[in-house]
Design a protein around this motif. Sequence first.
Motif, PDB file in Angstrom:
ATOM      1  N   ALA A  48       9.667  11.035  49.819  1.00  0.00           N
ATOM      2  CA  ALA A  48       8.963  11.876  48.845  1.00  0.00           C
ATOM      3  C   ALA A  48       9.753  11.971  47.546  1.00  0.00           C
ATOM      4  O   ALA A  48       9.182  11.950  46.443  1.00  0.00           O
ATOM      5  CB  ALA A  48       8.727  13.263  49.431  1.00  0.00           C
ATOM      6  N   GLY A  49      11.076  12.064  47.663  1.00  0.00           N
ATOM      7  CA  GLY A  49      11.913  12.095  46.472  1.00  0.00           C
ATOM      8  C   GLY A  49      11.803  10.823  45.655  1.00  0.00           C
ATOM      9  O   GLY A  49      11.776  10.862  44.412  1.00  0.00           O
ATOM     10  N   VAL A  50      11.719   9.691  46.347  1.00  0.00           N
ATOM     11  CA  VAL A  50      11.540   8.408  45.647  1.00  0.00           C
ATOM     12  C   VAL A  50      10.211   8.386  44.907  1.00  0.00           C
ATOM     13  O   VAL A  50      10.137   7.988  43.734  1.00  0.00           O
ATOM     14  CB  VAL A  50      11.622   7.233  46.649  1.00  0.00           C
ATOM     15  CG1 VAL A  50      11.277   5.915  45.953  1.00  0.00           C
ATOM     16  CG2 VAL A  50      13.011   7.154  47.256  1.00  0.00           C
ATOM     17  N   LEU A  51       9.156   8.807  45.584  1.00  0.00           N
ATOM     18  CA  LEU A  51       7.828   8.790  44.961  1.00  0.00           C
ATOM     19  C   LEU A  51       7.766   9.717  43.751  1.00  0.00           C
ATOM     20  O   LEU A  51       7.195   9.357  42.707  1.00  0.00           O
ATOM     21  CB  LEU A  51       6.770   9.200  45.985  1.00  0.00           C
ATOM     22  CG  LEU A  51       6.545   8.225  47.153  1.00  0.00           C
ATOM     23  CD1 LEU A  51       5.647   8.848  48.207  1.00  0.00           C
ATOM     24  CD2 LEU A  51       5.949   6.920  46.659  1.00  0.00           C
ATOM     25  N   LEU A  52       8.380  10.886  43.866  1.00  0.00           N
ATOM     26  CA  LEU A  52       8.376  11.823  42.753  1.00  0.00           C
ATOM     27  C   LEU A  52       9.213  11.311  41.587  1.00  0.00           C
ATOM     28  O   LEU A  52       8.821  11.443  40.421  1.00  0.00           O
ATOM     29  CB  LEU A  52       8.903  13.186  43.219  1.00  0.00           C
ATOM     30  CG  LEU A  52       7.993  13.978  44.157  1.00  0.00           C
ATOM     31  CD1 LEU A  52       8.721  15.197  44.702  1.00  0.00           C
ATOM     32  CD2 LEU A  52       6.725  14.406  43.428  1.00  0.00           C
ATOM     33  N   GLY A  53      10.365  10.719  41.900  1.00  0.00           N
ATOM     34  CA  GLY A  53      11.253  10.252  40.843  1.00  0.00           C
ATOM     35  C   GLY A  53      10.796   8.972  40.186  1.00  0.00           C
ATOM     36  O   GLY A  53      10.758   8.853  38.951  1.00  0.00           O
ATOM     37  N   ALA A  54      10.420   7.998  41.013  1.00  0.00           N
ATOM     38  CA  ALA A  54      10.066   6.684  40.469  1.00  0.00           C
ATOM     39  C   ALA A  54       8.739   6.702  39.742  1.00  0.00           C
ATOM     40  O   ALA A  54       8.527   5.932  38.793  1.00  0.00           O
ATOM     41  CB  ALA A  54      10.028   5.650  41.599  1.00  0.00           C
ATOM     42  N   HIS A  55       7.833   7.576  40.148  1.00  0.00           N
ATOM     43  CA  HIS A  55       6.494   7.595  39.567  1.00  0.00           C
ATOM     44  C   HIS A  55       6.216   8.873  38.785  1.00  0.00           C
ATOM     45  O   HIS A  55       5.071   9.302  38.646  1.00  0.00           O
ATOM     46  CB  HIS A  55       5.451   7.374  40.664  1.00  0.00           C
ATOM     47  CG  HIS A  55       5.680   6.115  41.442  1.00  0.00           C
ATOM     48  ND1 HIS A  55       5.594   4.859  40.870  1.00  0.00           N
ATOM     49  CD2 HIS A  55       6.046   5.908  42.736  1.00  0.00           C
ATOM     50  CE1 HIS A  55       5.871   3.937  41.791  1.00  0.00           C
ATOM     51  NE2 HIS A  55       6.139   4.550  42.921  1.00  0.00           N
ATOM     52  N   ARG A  56       7.312   9.502  38.331  1.00  0.00           N
ATOM     53  CA  ARG A  56       7.227  10.627  37.401  1.00  0.00           C
ATOM     54  C   ARG A  56       6.455  11.820  37.958  1.00  0.00           C
ATOM     55  O   ARG A  56       5.771  12.544  37.227  1.00  0.00           O
ATOM     56  CB  ARG A  56       6.600  10.174  36.073  1.00  0.00           C
ATOM     57  CG  ARG A  56       7.307   8.975  35.441  1.00  0.00           C
ATOM     58  CD  ARG A  56       6.575   8.482  34.216  1.00  0.00           C
ATOM     59  NE  ARG A  56       7.139   7.215  33.766  1.00  0.00           N
ATOM     60  CZ  ARG A  56       6.647   6.509  32.740  1.00  0.00           C
ATOM     61  NH1 ARG A  56       5.589   6.972  32.060  1.00  0.00           N
ATOM     62  NH2 ARG A  56       7.187   5.368  32.385  1.00  0.00           N
ATOM     63  N   GLY A  57       6.530  11.996  39.255  1.00  0.00           N
ATOM     64  CA  GLY A  57       5.881  13.150  39.871  1.00  0.00           C
ATOM     65  C   GLY A  57       4.372  13.113  39.847  1.00  0.00           C
ATOM     66  O   GLY A  57       3.726  14.137  40.063  1.00  0.00           O
ATOM     67  N   ALA A  58       3.801  11.945  39.576  1.00  0.00           N
ATOM     68  CA  ALA A  58       2.344  11.829  39.472  1.00  0.00           C
ATOM     69  C   ALA A  58       1.830  10.816  40.492  1.00  0.00           C
ATOM     70  O   ALA A  58       2.601  10.069  41.101  1.00  0.00           O
ATOM     71  CB  ALA A  58       1.942  11.402  38.061  1.00  0.00           C
TER      72      ALA A  58
END
Length: 265
Positions: A48-58
């Motif tokens: 989840a941290g990767v998804l939030l960080g890599a994709h700007r929380g969107a």
Amino acid sequence: MLIASLAALAILAYIVASALLARPLLGRRDTQPRLPLAIATVAVLAHAGVLLGAHRGALDLHFFAALSLVAGVVSALTLVVNLARPVAALGVIVFPLTALLLAIDAYAAPATAPEPMDWQIKLHVSVALLAFGVLSIAAALAILLALQERALRHRQFGALLRSLPPLTLTETLLFRLIAAGFVLLSLTLLTGILFVDNLFAQHLAHKTVLSILAWIVFGVLLVGRRARGWRGRRAVNLTLAGMAILLLAFFGSKFVLELVLHRIG
């Protein structure tokens, strides 16, 4: 650097969790499921941290990002299912695949940026992700059910059979997941009708047709179960057929548009 480290942590945790869950299936000393599921929880949180960080929380719905997102949702739902009814073998199927899709998105896929969405579309996409996730777990459980039935038919009372719940419980859980996924898929279609303006301009016509076809397959299966007691091989085949159609609906067009025609955005 932080995102890459989180991705590495998640991938390692997924692999370790699945390896520990696989021990009973290989006939080795049983591992208490709490430990691998706790490790898998760490993996899901790091993911989840990767998804939030890599994709700007969107919500980034480009091909590889969407695969990683869906895989993360399926892994999280696998943990929830194991809280209600322990089926550790599900993790053996789900977690390694999630690790692979996360690795591709984090280290090999081209960088993408999320497209702006209204809240209505975000709601539609969120419900669709839940529907796909629940039905994906049902498909994995259908595979386990098929292996379980085959082992019983051939009187192969090995480690795999001993590690799974009784056949009736596995089948009950399967149909509960299909029923929940069917409701979520119905809501997906309803929100799509309400919130999507132009199906053809947004390359969504065939996706909608395939989603409706999958909805019909799962609906027929549920009616057949209730009216005629469908089970066994017929239930497995219809579950996998519906999931295959849904997979084409969710990712078929993305694959063609982005990886074949190179139309991103």
